[in-house]
Design a protein around this motif. Structure first.
Motif, PDB file in Angstrom:
ATOM      1  N   LEU A  63       0.838  -1.209   0.000  1.00  0.00           N
ATOM      2  CA  LEU A  63       0.000   0.000   0.000  1.00  0.00           C
ATOM      3  C   LEU A  63       0.868   1.252   0.000  1.00  0.00           C
ATOM      4  O   LEU A  63       0.571   2.234  -0.684  1.00  0.00           O
ATOM      5  N   TRP A  64       1.938   1.186   0.749  1.00  0.00           N
ATOM      6  CA  TRP A  64       2.896   2.311   0.828  1.00  0.00           C
ATOM      7  C   TRP A  64       3.462   2.621  -0.560  1.00  0.00           C
ATOM      8  O   TRP A  64       3.491   3.772  -0.996  1.00  0.00           O
ATOM      9  N   ALA A  65       3.867   1.584  -1.273  1.00  0.00           N
ATOM     10  CA  ALA A  65       4.452   1.785  -2.600  1.00  0.00           C
ATOM     11  C   ALA A  65       3.399   2.194  -3.620  1.00  0.00           C
ATOM     12  O   ALA A  65       3.714   2.859  -4.617  1.00  0.00           O
ATOM     13  N   ARG A  66       2.156   1.822  -3.351  1.00  0.00           N
ATOM     14  CA  ARG A  66       1.092   2.172  -4.302  1.00  0.00           C
ATOM     15  C   ARG A  66       0.817   3.677  -4.344  1.00  0.00           C
ATOM     16  O   ARG A  66       0.146   4.155  -5.249  1.00  0.00           O
ATOM     17  N   GLN A  67       1.344   4.411  -3.405  1.00  0.00           N
ATOM     18  CA  GLN A  67       1.176   5.868  -3.472  1.00  0.00           C
ATOM     19  C   GLN A  67       1.870   6.445  -4.690  1.00  0.00           C
ATOM     20  O   GLN A  67       1.485   7.502  -5.179  1.00  0.00           O
ATOM     21  N   TRP A  68       2.897   5.739  -5.146  1.00  0.00           N
ATOM     22  CA  TRP A  68       3.709   6.289  -6.242  1.00  0.00           C
ATOM     23  C   TRP A  68       3.703   5.418  -7.488  1.00  0.00           C
ATOM     24  O   TRP A  68       4.000   5.900  -8.578  1.00  0.00           O
ATOM     25  N   LEU A  69       3.413   4.131  -7.303  1.00  0.00           N
ATOM     26  CA  LEU A  69       3.571   3.192  -8.413  1.00  0.00           C
ATOM     27  C   LEU A  69       2.278   2.432  -8.691  1.00  0.00           C
ATOM     28  O   LEU A  69       1.411   2.304  -7.813  1.00  0.00           O
ATOM     29  N   ASP A  70       2.194   1.906  -9.912  1.00  0.00           N
ATOM     30  CA  ASP A  70       1.052   1.048 -10.232  1.00  0.00           C
ATOM     31  C   ASP A  70       1.207  -0.284  -9.487  1.00  0.00           C
ATOM     32  O   ASP A  70       2.267  -0.584  -8.932  1.00  0.00           O
ATOM     33  N   PRO A  71       0.138  -1.105  -9.458  1.00  0.00           N
ATOM     34  CA  PRO A  71       0.212  -2.330  -8.632  1.00  0.00           C
ATOM     35  C   PRO A  71       1.408  -3.229  -8.939  1.00  0.00           C
ATOM     36  O   PRO A  71       2.076  -3.716  -8.011  1.00  0.00           O
ATOM     37  N   VAL A  72       1.701  -3.444 -10.215  1.00  0.00           N
ATOM     38  CA  VAL A  72       2.807  -4.353 -10.558  1.00  0.00           C
ATOM     39  C   VAL A  72       4.152  -3.765 -10.103  1.00  0.00           C
ATOM     40  O   VAL A  72       4.973  -4.437  -9.468  1.00  0.00           O
ATOM     41  N   ALA A  73       4.367  -2.509 -10.422  1.00  0.00           N
ATOM     42  CA  ALA A  73       5.627  -1.863 -10.041  1.00  0.00           C
ATOM     43  C   ALA A  73       5.748  -1.756  -8.528  1.00  0.00           C
ATOM     44  O   ALA A  73       6.858  -1.882  -7.974  1.00  0.00           O
ATOM     45  N   ALA A  74       4.623  -1.546  -7.851  1.00  0.00           N
ATOM     46  CA  ALA A  74       4.656  -1.448  -6.389  1.00  0.00           C
ATOM     47  C   ALA A  74       5.098  -2.778  -5.784  1.00  0.00           C
ATOM     48  O   ALA A  74       5.924  -2.807  -4.858  1.00  0.00           O
ATOM     49  N   GLU A  75       4.560  -3.861  -6.307  1.00  0.00           N
ATOM     50  CA  GLU A  75       4.971  -5.177  -5.781  1.00  0.00           C
ATOM     51  C   GLU A  75       6.439  -5.449  -6.094  1.00  0.00           C
ATOM     52  O   GLU A  75       7.149  -6.057  -5.275  1.00  0.00           O
ATOM     53  N   ASP A  76       6.892  -5.021  -7.247  1.00  0.00           N
ATOM     54  CA  ASP A  76       8.317  -5.184  -7.574  1.00  0.00           C
ATOM     55  C   ASP A  76       9.190  -4.414  -6.579  1.00  0.00           C
ATOM     56  O   ASP A  76      10.237  -4.902  -6.142  1.00  0.00           O
ATOM     57  N   ALA A  77       8.751  -3.213  -6.243  1.00  0.00           N
ATOM     58  CA  ALA A  77       9.534  -2.391  -5.314  1.00  0.00           C
ATOM     59  C   ALA A  77       9.580  -3.030  -3.933  1.00  0.00           C
ATOM     60  O   ALA A  77      10.637  -3.060  -3.289  1.00  0.00           O
ATOM     61  N   VAL A  78       8.432  -3.551  -3.491  1.00  0.00           N
ATOM     62  CA  VAL A  78       8.398  -4.193  -2.168  1.00  0.00           C
ATOM     63  C   VAL A  78       9.257  -5.454  -2.168  1.00  0.00           C
ATOM     64  O   VAL A  78       9.998  -5.723  -1.219  1.00  0.00           O
ATOM     65  N   GLN A  79       9.153  -6.211  -3.247  1.00  0.00           N
ATOM     66  CA  GLN A  79       9.968  -7.425  -3.337  1.00  0.00           C
ATOM     67  C   GLN A  79      11.452  -7.077  -3.280  1.00  0.00           C
ATOM     68  O   GLN A  79      12.245  -7.741  -2.601  1.00  0.00           O
ATOM     69  N   GLU A  80      11.816  -6.025  -4.009  1.00  0.00           N
ATOM     70  CA  GLU A  80      13.223  -5.604  -4.017  1.00  0.00           C
ATOM     71  C   GLU A  80      13.680  -5.212  -2.609  1.00  0.00           C
ATOM     72  O   GLU A  80      14.797  -5.539  -2.192  1.00  0.00           O
ATOM     73  N   ALA A  81      12.796  -4.523  -1.888  1.00  0.00           N
ATOM     74  CA  ALA A  81      13.161  -4.126  -0.517  1.00  0.00           C
ATOM     75  C   ALA A  81      13.363  -5.356   0.361  1.00  0.00           C
ATOM     76  O   ALA A  81      14.329  -5.421   1.141  1.00  0.00           O
ATOM     77  N   PHE A  82      12.484  -6.340   0.248  1.00  0.00           N
ATOM     78  CA  PHE A  82      12.635  -7.560   1.048  1.00  0.00           C
ATOM     79  C   PHE A  82      13.909  -8.317   0.658  1.00  0.00           C
ATOM     80  O   PHE A  82      14.598  -8.869   1.519  1.00  0.00           O
ATOM     81  N   VAL A  83      14.189  -8.361  -0.642  1.00  0.00           N
ATOM     82  CA  VAL A  83      15.413  -9.052  -1.087  1.00  0.00           C
ATOM     83  C   VAL A  83      16.639  -8.367  -0.500  1.00  0.00           C
ATOM     84  O   VAL A  83      17.580  -9.021  -0.033  1.00  0.00           O
ATOM     85  N   ARG A  84      16.633  -7.044  -0.512  1.00  0.00           N
ATOM     86  CA  ARG A  84      17.770  -6.312   0.062  1.00  0.00           C
ATOM     87  C   ARG A  84      17.868  -6.552   1.565  1.00  0.00           C
ATOM     88  O   ARG A  84      18.969  -6.624   2.116  1.00  0.00           O
ATOM     89  N   LEU A  85      16.710  -6.671   2.216  1.00  0.00           N
ATOM     90  CA  LEU A  85      16.736  -6.948   3.656  1.00  0.00           C
ATOM     91  C   LEU A  85      17.411  -8.295   3.914  1.00  0.00           C
ATOM     92  O   LEU A  85      18.238  -8.419   4.834  1.00  0.00           O
ATOM     93  N   LEU A  86      17.066  -9.290   3.121  1.00  0.00           N
ATOM     94  CA  LEU A  86      17.679 -10.607   3.305  1.00  0.00           C
ATOM     95  C   LEU A  86      19.169 -10.581   2.972  1.00  0.00           C
ATOM     96  O   LEU A  86      19.918 -11.433   3.446  1.00  0.00           O
TER      97      LEU A  86
END
Lengths: 109, 152
Positions: B19-42
Motif C-alpha cells: 500500500l505504501w508503494a502504491r502511493q507512487w507506483l502502479d500495482p505491478v511496479a509497487a509489488e516489484d519495489a516491495v519485493q526488491e526491498a525484502f530481497v535487500r533486507l535478506l
C-alpha cells in the motif's frame, strides 16, 4: 472510522520468490566478494611490506674467465710476431739459419 | 536472518508496504519495489534493528527512484483503488480510498506509515525525511481531514 478493518492486500507478493531471489543474488555476489578479499589481502601485504628483497640473481659468465684468457698482445708484440713468422718462412725456404737477429729493413735479407 | 524471522516480518509488513508503494507506483511496479526491498533486507549482513522502518525507507527510495527514471509527473501518479484493501465491505473501502486520495502526499504517507505500517512518529519522520514535529502535525491534520470526510 476504523482502519483496523481495512487490511492492505499483499497482491502477488510471495515470500518464497523473495527468498529465492535473495539466495540467487548472494551466490552471484560471492565470486566478487572472494576477489575483493584477495585484492584487499594483496593491498595489505604491499602496505606492510612495501619492499620485498629479491635474492641476488647469479650473473652469467660468457667465455673463459679473465685469468684463463690469454693476455692481449701489444702492437709491438704483434709486429715482432709477424716479423718472426716472416723470418722463419724465409729461413725455411732458403735452408739458412740467420746468425744474428733480423731487423726490419735488414739488407742482408 | 532466519526463515522464521523473515516469515514473521513478511506477514506483518508485506501488505502495508505494498500500500505504501502504491502511493507512487502502479500495482505491478509497487509489488516489484516491495519485493526488491525484502530481497535487500535478506541480503543485509547485519539485519536492521527496526526492520519495519528500514523496509519503509528502502521501499520509498526504490519507488521514488523509479518515478524519477520514468519522469512521471506528480499529478499523473497512480491512484489507490479498492483492490488495495481486503475488506468485506467494498463501499467502505471505496470511501476510505477516496478520503486517502484527498489528502496531501505527505499526510497520506504519514497515515499509511502510522496506521498500517505501525511505525512510531520518530520512525515516520526518519522514513519521510521530516522532523518529528512535522510528522506529528501532518498526522493530526490528516486524521482531522479523514474524520470530516468519513464521519460527518
Amino acid at each position: 472510522m476504523n482502519f483496523d478493518q481495512l487490511q492492505p492486500t499483499r497482491g502477488s507478493l510471495d515470500p518464497a520468490a523473495i527468498a529465492y531471489e535473495a539466495g540467487r543474488r548472494s551466490v552471484k555476489r560471492w565470486p566478487w566478494q572472494a576477489c575483493s578479499g584477495v585484492l584487499a589481502a594483496a593491498v595489505v601485504t604491499l602496505l606492510l611490506f612495501p619492499r620485498i628483497e629479491s635474492p641476488p640473481t647469479p650473473q652469467l659468465v660468457q667465455g673463459p674467465t679473465p685469468s684463463m684468457s690469454p693476455a692481449p698482445l701489444a702492437p709491438t708484440s704483434l709486429l715482432a710476431l709477424r716479423h718472426a713468422t716472416e723470418l722463419r718462412d724465409s729461413t725455411a725456404s732458403s735452408g739458412n739459419r740467420p746468425s744474428r737477429p733480423l731487423r726490419v729493413g735488414d739488407r742482408s735479407l | 536472518m532466519d526463515a522464521a524471522g523473515f516469515g514473521d516480518i513478511f506477514d506483518r509488513h508485506a501488505g502495508p508496504l505494498r500500500l505504501w508503494a502504491r502511493q507512487w507506483l502502479d500495482p505491478v511496479a509497487a509489488e516489484d519495489a516491495v519485493q526488491e526491498a525484502f530481497v535487500r533486507l535478506l541480503g543485509q549482513r547485519n539485519p536492521p534493528t527496526d526492520a519495519a522502518a528500514w523496509l519503509f525507507t528502502v521501499t520509498r527510495r526504490i519507488a521514488l527512484d523509479q518515478l524519477r527514471r520514468q519522469r512521471v509527473r506528480r499529478d499523473a501518479l497512480p491512484k489507490l483503488v479498492a483492490g488495495d484493501f481486503a475488506v468485506p465491505d467494498p463501499l467502505e473501502v471505496a470511501d476510505t480510498v477516496a478520503a486517502l486520495e484527498a489528502l496531501s502526499d505527505r499526510q497520506r504517507e504519514v497515515v499509511i506509515a502510522r496506521h498500517w505500517g505501525g511505525l512510531g512518529f520518530a520512525a515516520i519522520a526518519e522514513v519521510c525525511g521530516t522532523s518529528l514535529a512535522t510528522a506529528h502535525a501532518d498526522h493530526v491534520a490528516a486524521m482531522t481531514a479523514l474524520r470530516e470526510r468519513l464521519d460527518p
